[in-house]
Design a protein around this motif. Structure first.
Motif, PDB file in Angstrom:
ATOM      1  N   GLY A 242       0.826  -1.207   0.000  1.00  0.00           N
ATOM      2  CA  GLY A 242       0.000   0.000   0.000  1.00  0.00           C
ATOM      3  C   GLY A 242       0.857   1.251   0.000  1.00  0.00           C
ATOM      4  O   GLY A 242       2.008   1.241  -0.469  1.00  0.00           O
ATOM      5  N   ARG A 243       0.325   2.320   0.551  1.00  0.00           N
ATOM      6  CA  ARG A 243       1.012   3.611   0.496  1.00  0.00           C
ATOM      7  C   ARG A 243       1.752   3.958   1.779  1.00  0.00           C
ATOM      8  O   ARG A 243       2.368   5.013   1.879  1.00  0.00           O
ATOM      9  N   ALA A 244       1.697   3.074   2.782  1.00  0.00           N
ATOM     10  CA  ALA A 244       2.420   3.333   4.033  1.00  0.00           C
ATOM     11  C   ALA A 244       3.918   3.393   3.766  1.00  0.00           C
ATOM     12  O   ALA A 244       4.458   2.615   2.973  1.00  0.00           O
ATOM     13  N   GLU A 245       4.582   4.329   4.418  1.00  0.00           N
ATOM     14  CA  GLU A 245       6.019   4.489   4.208  1.00  0.00           C
ATOM     15  C   GLU A 245       6.802   3.347   4.851  1.00  0.00           C
ATOM     16  O   GLU A 245       7.816   2.890   4.310  1.00  0.00           O
ATOM     17  N   SER A 246       6.336   2.892   6.006  1.00  0.00           N
ATOM     18  CA  SER A 246       7.077   1.857   6.731  1.00  0.00           C
ATOM     19  C   SER A 246       6.150   1.191   7.734  1.00  0.00           C
ATOM     20  O   SER A 246       4.976   1.563   7.869  1.00  0.00           O
ATOM     21  N   LEU A 247       6.698   0.213   8.450  1.00  0.00           N
ATOM     22  CA  LEU A 247       5.957  -0.496   9.480  1.00  0.00           C
ATOM     23  C   LEU A 247       6.539  -0.181  10.854  1.00  0.00           C
ATOM     24  O   LEU A 247       7.739   0.071  10.991  1.00  0.00           O
ATOM     25  N   ASN A 248       5.686  -0.206  11.860  1.00  0.00           N
ATOM     26  CA  ASN A 248       6.145  -0.101  13.234  1.00  0.00           C
ATOM     27  C   ASN A 248       7.121  -1.238  13.535  1.00  0.00           C
ATOM     28  O   ASN A 248       6.966  -2.350  13.015  1.00  0.00           O
ATOM     29  N   LEU A 249       8.112  -0.976  14.365  1.00  0.00           N
ATOM     30  CA  LEU A 249       9.133  -1.970  14.668  1.00  0.00           C
ATOM     31  C   LEU A 249       8.542  -3.280  15.170  1.00  0.00           C
ATOM     32  O   LEU A 249       8.889  -4.366  14.685  1.00  0.00           O
ATOM     33  N   SER A 250       7.649  -3.209  16.149  1.00  0.00           N
ATOM     34  CA  SER A 250       7.117  -4.449  16.718  1.00  0.00           C
ATOM     35  C   SER A 250       6.260  -5.204  15.708  1.00  0.00           C
ATOM     36  O   SER A 250       6.229  -6.436  15.710  1.00  0.00           O
ATOM     37  N   THR A 251       5.593  -4.482  14.815  1.00  0.00           N
ATOM     38  CA  THR A 251       4.825  -5.138  13.753  1.00  0.00           C
ATOM     39  C   THR A 251       5.756  -5.853  12.786  1.00  0.00           C
ATOM     40  O   THR A 251       5.518  -7.003  12.390  1.00  0.00           O
ATOM     41  N   ALA A 252       6.820  -5.174  12.391  1.00  0.00           N
ATOM     42  CA  ALA A 252       7.802  -5.788  11.490  1.00  0.00           C
ATOM     43  C   ALA A 252       8.426  -7.028  12.132  1.00  0.00           C
ATOM     44  O   ALA A 252       8.619  -8.059  11.477  1.00  0.00           O
ATOM     45  N   ALA A 253       8.725  -6.927  13.423  1.00  0.00           N
ATOM     46  CA  ALA A 253       9.309  -8.069  14.122  1.00  0.00           C
ATOM     47  C   ALA A 253       8.345  -9.250  14.134  1.00  0.00           C
ATOM     48  O   ALA A 253       8.755 -10.404  13.946  1.00  0.00           O
ATOM     49  N   ALA A 254       7.063  -8.965  14.335  1.00  0.00           N
ATOM     50  CA  ALA A 254       6.067 -10.047  14.350  1.00  0.00           C
ATOM     51  C   ALA A 254       6.019 -10.756  13.001  1.00  0.00           C
ATOM     52  O   ALA A 254       5.982 -11.989  12.930  1.00  0.00           O
ATOM     53  N   ILE A 255       6.039  -9.997  11.916  1.00  0.00           N
ATOM     54  CA  ILE A 255       5.974 -10.586  10.581  1.00  0.00           C
ATOM     55  C   ILE A 255       7.206 -11.460  10.328  1.00  0.00           C
ATOM     56  O   ILE A 255       7.103 -12.598   9.848  1.00  0.00           O
ATOM     57  N   CYS A 256       8.372 -10.938  10.676  1.00  0.00           N
ATOM     58  CA  CYS A 256       9.618 -11.678  10.413  1.00  0.00           C
ATOM     59  C   CYS A 256       9.712 -12.941  11.265  1.00  0.00           C
ATOM     60  O   CYS A 256      10.032 -14.020  10.763  1.00  0.00           O
ATOM     61  N   LEU A 257       9.421 -12.816  12.537  1.00  0.00           N
ATOM     62  CA  LEU A 257       9.540 -13.968  13.435  1.00  0.00           C
ATOM     63  C   LEU A 257       8.536 -15.061  13.074  1.00  0.00           C
ATOM     64  O   LEU A 257       8.877 -16.254  13.074  1.00  0.00           O
ATOM     65  N   TYR A 258       7.325 -14.662  12.751  1.00  0.00           N
ATOM     66  CA  TYR A 258       6.326 -15.661  12.397  1.00  0.00           C
ATOM     67  C   TYR A 258       6.606 -16.290  11.036  1.00  0.00           C
ATOM     68  O   TYR A 258       6.290 -17.457  10.814  1.00  0.00           O
ATOM     69  N   SER A 259       7.211 -15.538  10.125  1.00  0.00           N
ATOM     70  CA  SER A 259       7.597 -16.123   8.835  1.00  0.00           C
ATOM     71  C   SER A 259       8.611 -17.236   9.049  1.00  0.00           C
ATOM     72  O   SER A 259       8.508 -18.322   8.454  1.00  0.00           O
ATOM     73  N   SER A 260       9.595 -16.984   9.903  1.00  0.00           N
ATOM     74  CA  SER A 260      10.579 -18.031  10.205  1.00  0.00           C
ATOM     75  C   SER A 260       9.941 -19.196  10.949  1.00  0.00           C
ATOM     76  O   SER A 260      10.207 -20.361  10.646  1.00  0.00           O
ATOM     77  N   ALA A 261       9.095 -18.893  11.922  1.00  0.00           N
ATOM     78  CA  ALA A 261       8.449 -19.958  12.698  1.00  0.00           C
ATOM     79  C   ALA A 261       7.611 -20.863  11.797  1.00  0.00           C
ATOM     80  O   ALA A 261       7.613 -22.092  11.951  1.00  0.00           O
ATOM     81  N   ARG A 262       6.924 -20.257  10.839  1.00  0.00           N
ATOM     82  CA  ARG A 262       6.111 -21.047   9.909  1.00  0.00           C
ATOM     83  C   ARG A 262       7.000 -21.952   9.058  1.00  0.00           C
ATOM     84  O   ARG A 262       6.695 -23.136   8.859  1.00  0.00           O
TER      85      ARG A 262
END
Length: 268
Positions: A242-262
């Motif tokens: 979308g048009r958001a410039e970036s993600l909040n740190l904790s949100t980005a961490a959740a996406i990355c950690l769960y991607s690895s966990a999956r």
């Protein structure tokens, strides 16, 4: 009789609102039933629990668990409890705890598969949420490095919602030392970087995330310094559609950690 706010034990516990007092005594306060439950579940962590009469009735099972762990359960007046809590509406129970961090080599023992390394994370809510997310994702440890916020800051502790007591935590002065230790433990290091050369979706599809991984997260405002990001095996960006410039740190961490966990679950 419940202790008043002028009681010496209450006054000494109240001093732990200051970081210098926490560091000197290696003790901190865990506020609220979830935090106290987590602390009681970690043998040897709790020194004393302060609770109002009403909270003692409400959390009778928690009081029994504390007693089973030989933790002192002390009744205090409402005003005394409020002086130990920085919550707008105190829940009525606060634990006096010993520090839970461990030396980095101990934290990375036992062939870890997923670790979160935070470099210069300053916001207590973000740091606490990363710890909580790492716990939820099944990570093996969290490492706070550099000038990161105090892990025992009341706001950080509250944001972990008890997860501070669930997984190993290490505190390291130099971020580069945290990266080096992770690599020595057999972990690849992936830097979460908005300008990274590797797309997270592509990394997932290529099998990159199947390897044991230490995710490296930077400061909320300026991210990872170039020299630190360069130490990683790959710099990985989360695609923004979308048009958001970036993600909040904790949100980005959740996406990355769960991607690895999956990915790790798929390969079991």
């Amino acid at each position: 009789m419940p202790l008043s706010s002028g009681n010496t034990r209450v006054k000494n516990a109240r001093k732990l609102a200051r970081r210098s007092s926490r560091a000197e005594r290696r003790q901190f306060l865990a506020d609220g039933p979830k935090a106290v439950e987590g602390a009681v579940g970690l043998p040897g962590c709790v020194v004393e629990v302060f609770a109002t009469v009403e909270a003692t009735t409400r959390y009778a099972a928690l009081a029994a668990a504390a007693e089973a762990e030989s933790a002192v359960w002390t009744l205090v007046e409402d005003r005394a409890l409020a002086s130990l809590s920085d919550a707008v509406t105190p829940a009525g129970v606060v634990a006096l705890c010993r520090f839970v961090d461990r030396p980095l080599p101990h934290v990375l023992d036992g062939d870890p598969r997923l670790v979160a390394v935070c470099a210069d994370v300053r916001d207590p809510g973000n740091a606490g949420t990363v710890i909580r997310t790492a716990d939820a994702a099944g990570a093996d440890a969290v490492v706070l490095t550099g000038s990161s916020v105090d892990a025992y800051n009341p706001k950080t502790v509250r944001a972990t919602v008890g997860s501070l007591f669930h997984l190993p935590l290490a505190l390291v002065d130099e971020p580069a030392a945290g990266v080096a230790a992770a690599r020595s433990a057999g972990l690849q290091v992936l830097a979460a970087d908005g300008s990274g050369e590797t797309d997270l979706d592509e990394a997932d599809g290529s099998g990159l995330l199947e390897a044991p991984t230490a995710w490296l997260f930077g400061n909320e405002a300026w991210g990872l310094p170039a020299e630190l990001a360069a130490l990683a095996d790959h710099r990985v960006r989360i695609p923004i559609h979308g048009r958001a410039e970036s993600l909040n740190l904790s949100t980005a961490a959740a996406i990355c950690l769960y991607s690895s966990a999956r990915s790790h679950r798929r390969t079991r």
